[in-house]
Design an enzyme around this catalytic site. Structure first.
Site, short mmCIF file in Angstrom:
data_model
loop_
_atom_site.label_atom_id
_atom_site.label_comp_id
_atom_site.label_asym_id
_atom_site.label_seq_id
_atom_site.Cartn_x
_atom_site.Cartn_y
_atom_site.Cartn_z
N CYS A 117 0.67 -1.20 0.15
CA CYS A 117 0.08 -0.03 -0.07
C CYS A 117 0.87 1.18 0.13
O CYS A 117 1.88 1.21 0.69
CB CYS A 117 -0.97 0.10 1.15
SG CYS A 117 -2.11 1.19 1.29
N HIS A 222 -8.74 4.31 1.09
CA HIS A 222 -7.87 4.77 -0.34
C HIS A 222 -8.63 5.84 -1.03
O HIS A 222 -9.59 5.93 -0.95
CB HIS A 222 -7.86 3.33 -1.22
CG HIS A 222 -6.98 2.35 -0.57
ND1 HIS A 222 -6.99 0.96 -0.86
CD2 HIS A 222 -5.95 2.35 0.49
CE1 HIS A 222 -6.01 0.42 -0.30
NE2 HIS A 222 -5.55 1.17 0.76
N GLU A 225 -6.82 12.28 -5.01
CA GLU A 225 -7.26 13.35 -4.55
C GLU A 225 -6.41 14.49 -5.42
O GLU A 225 -5.42 14.45 -5.87
CB GLU A 225 -6.70 13.62 -3.15
CG GLU A 225 -7.60 14.78 -2.29
CD GLU A 225 -7.34 14.81 -0.82
OE1 GLU A 225 -8.49 14.01 -0.16
OE2 GLU A 225 -6.32 15.00 -0.35
N HIS A 348 4.09 2.00 1.87
CA HIS A 348 4.18 2.20 3.24
C HIS A 348 3.71 0.72 3.92
O HIS A 348 3.58 0.95 5.09
CB HIS A 348 3.47 3.46 3.89
CG HIS A 348 2.06 3.73 3.32
ND1 HIS A 348 1.66 4.84 3.01
CD2 HIS A 348 1.04 2.56 3.28
CE1 HIS A 348 0.31 4.72 2.49
NE2 HIS A 348 0.05 3.36 2.70
N SER A 404 -2.66 17.12 3.48
CA SER A 404 -1.53 16.05 3.28
C SER A 404 -0.11 16.92 3.08
O SER A 404 -0.18 18.10 2.75
CB SER A 404 -1.69 15.13 1.87
OG SER A 404 -2.91 14.61 1.92
N HIS A 423 3.22 7.53 7.93
CA HIS A 423 2.65 7.56 6.68
C HIS A 423 1.32 8.28 6.48
O HIS A 423 0.79 8.21 5.38
CB HIS A 423 2.43 6.09 6.37
CG HIS A 423 1.05 5.47 7.03
ND1 HIS A 423 0.80 5.68 8.31
CD2 HIS A 423 0.09 4.79 6.39
CE1 HIS A 423 -0.41 4.78 8.45
NE2 HIS A 423 -0.75 4.52 7.29
#
Lengths: 500, 142
Positions: A117, A222, A225, A348, A404, A423
């Site tokens: 992932c 998930h 964006e 990650h 983020s 992460h």
């Protein structure tokens, strides 16, 4: 089925002390649970967190981390990142290195079911002004071209021979087929292709679960964006990563290896549960099932895990290709002219063999990162020449409401955490509880009022991902920034989101 | 009232539930329903396809673990979601299970979808006999 082996308690655990209460503050933002806490702890547990983030971690984090500290061959510490919450076996946010020369293990529980992932960050030369008027059209197009949700299928129809090539070559296969640019490969951990992948170690069931899913997001946390680079903390580094102005549009993707990787993890969890006793290993939690790295089963899993990791790299590469197609369509410009460069792809949930300094000597260790990102400092050979003098770019995704970060790896991280950092923001609230607090349809409307246009297949899933269910991402990255483990480069604000 | 309930304090990021049943057939059916309703609003699923599976194991816990993982497998490998399931378990030397799921191919336009389940985990996984029948606790990775 055997349960966790009963073991006499000793030390402070025997006296009824909780593992959380046993954590001692070593210095600002660093805590340790000593080996005297629990029978079998080989190394202390070390947690990186502010007082507030410590309080927000659930109790099981500390129990799980001190269990990890008991695994054979663990070196120095069982580390825990500031965004940690409880998982299975390892906590999410757990980092541990094992010495293969000292019977060090590999454990699927230290990697997670969603093998590799990870995150991708893509730049554009567009500004918020260019994109805002078209955001709905753009997000709707992305939503249609990057399938998400329960059992979603991708647009690619692969033969089993082609899927074997994906297992071996990851993103490299995609670029060879025309789904991407040559330069995408050097802008990825492992150059998007783990070389020790061996498809013979993967079950047919895993292939059947994965073969139709290339280019799909999945669900849970998930997402894909559209973001604005709002805060540039380090102009010089940001520029090298292709981010130059604080209204620049970027795209972030969070997803993994889908059903393929989940099945590889499930398959080997079962193998290890039955095989552990042959190696004389007992663990405190069945989800910590493991085998010595230098054993047949350990190597089999490592090679199968690499296939799943390549599947995830390929998945994100196909998604990158779709993102370029969608932007190109909406803005009627080739993606090259929109500056749609990949900044980096980070994994990650993964284990890797890496060289690290232990007591002044270089040693090869099996480093597990589960919900933690590699953040190597400058000079490491694992980083492609374009970024080698800078350090590794680190992409940390927040909740879909809060923003983020792009960070930079440091030399200090190599000394402290085997070159690892956080992460994401990390949950504080269960999905069931979040769903009771807000309805998906209502959340979607509220987010739109705040300037974030969201599309989702699942409204209940949307409610589960509400920002209030997460820790503060700024608090998480600040802890690692202050400790010098990863440095803040850019902060992003979401304006459009396809939720998996 | 369904004989399963979702638990809040067990798995922060995932799906945890407890199911009960007067016998093993009942327990397995109820545990499966907890998984099915997390994937999709079962009222939106029509019984167009019947999928039969057969499993055996000497350990009842392992049997339940494998059985629940089949739901996840069929969702990814055959893109099927289900409305309901019938389970029959017999025990001789080992437990033998046969089950038939009724449902259809996933259609996001028609089905009200929930979570894409990744794997049944061993985390706090429990199957036990009670005074009134059977009970299990399951955590599913999302």
């Amino acid at each position: 089925m055997t349960d966790e082996g009963p073991e006499p308690k000793r030390g402070s655990e025997a006296a009824g002390k909780s593992s959380r209460a046993a954590a001692v503050k070593i210095k600002e933002n660093v805590w340790e649970v000593p080996t005297t806490f629990k029978a079998g702890m080989l190394v202390p547990a070390r947690i990186y967190a502010s007082e507030k983030l410590m309080q927000q971690m659930d109790d099981a984090v500390f129990d799980q981390l001190t269990n990890v500290a008991c695994l054979p061959g663990i070196v120095k510490f069982a580390h825990c990142m500031p965004d940690a919450h409880s998982g299975y076996g390892f906590p999410i946010g757990g980092v541990a290195a094992f010495d293969p020369e000292k019977n060090g293990v590999i454990s699927p529980g230290g990697i997670g079911f969603d093998i590799n992932c990870g995150m991708r960050l893509i730049t554009t030369t567009l500004t918020e002004k260019d994109v805002k008027p078209k955001i709905k059209e753009l997000v709707d197009t992305l939503y249609n071209r990057v399938p998400a949700g329960v059992g979603s299928k991708g647009f690619l129809k692969l033969t089993s021979g082609q899927f074997t090539d994906v297992m071996r070559a990851g993103s490299k296969w995609c670029v060879e087929q025309g789904y991407g640019w040559d330069e995408d490969l050097e802008r990825s951990e492992d150059f998007g292709c783990i070389t020790w992948a061996n498809p013979d170690k993967v079950s047919d069931r895993a292939i059947q679960r994965g073969i139709a899913q290339l280019g799909t997001l999945g669900s849970g946390n998930h997402y894909l964006e559209v973001q604005v680079a709002e805060n540039i903390f380090d102009q010089k580094t940001a520029k090298k990563f292709g981010i130059t102005s604080n209204d620049q549009i970027c795209v972030m993707v969070h997803c993994g290896s889908r059903g393929f990787g989940h099945q590889v993890a499930s398959d080997y969890l079962r193998v290890f549960l039955t095989k552990m006793k042959d190696y004389g290993i007992t663990v405190k939690d069945r989800e910590l099932a493991c085998a010595p790295f230098n054993s047949k089963e350990g190597q089999d899993y490592f090679q199968a895990m690499a296939c799943a990791a390549n599947g995830a790299f390929a998945n994100r590469q196909i998604i990158l290709h779709r993102i370029r197609e969608c932007f190109s369509k909406i803005f009627n410009t080739p993606p090259e002219d929109l500056g749609m460069n990949l900044v980096y792809d980070v994994a990650h949930n993964i284990a890797k063999v890496e060289e690290h300094k232990v007591n002044g000597k270089n040693k090869k260790l099996v480093v597990h990162r589960k919900g933690a990102t590699r953040c190597f400092g400058p000079g490491r050979k694992e980083i492609a020449p374009i970024y080698r003098d800078l350090g590794q770019p680190v992409i940390v995704g927040g909740s879909m409401e809060t923003g983020s970060y792009l960070l930079l790896g440091t030399e200090k991280a190599l000394e402290e955490t085997w070159g690892s950092t956080a992460h994401g923001s990390g949950r504080t609230m269960s999905r069931t509880k979040a769903k009771h607090m807000v309805r998906g349809e209502q959340l979607q409307k509220e987010m739109e009022k705040r300037g974030i246009y969201v599309r989702t297949v699942s409204y209940s899933g949307l409610a589960e991902e509400a920002g209030f269910a997460y820790k503060s991402i700024s608090e998480v990255v600040d802890v690692m920034h202050k400790l010098g483990i990863s440095k803040k480069v850019v902060g992003f604000r979401p304006i459009g989101n396809v939720k998996g | 009232m369904p004989n399963y309930r979702f638990l809040e304090g067990i798995a922060v990021a995932d799906l945890a539930f407890e199911a009960t049943g007067k016998d093993l057939n009942d327990l397995f059916t109820n545990a499966a329903m907890a998984m099915l309703v997390s994937q999709v609003d079962v009222k939106t699923v029509a019984p167009k396809v019947t999928k039969k599976i057969v499993l055996e194991n000497e350990d009842v816990g392992q049997l339940l673990f494998d059985f629940l993982n089949e739901i996840i497998y069929l969702k990814d490998a055959e893109q099927l979601v289900f409305k309901d399931v019938k389970v029959a378990i017999v025990k001789n030397a080992v437990y033998k299970l046969s089950a038939s799921f009724r449902g259809e191919t996933i259609d996001p336009k028609k089905h009200k979808l929930g979570n894409d389940l990744k794997a049944v985990t061993m985390h706090k996984f429990k199957v036990e006999q009670t005074k009134t029948g059977w009970k299990c606790q399951v955590v599913v990775d999302i």
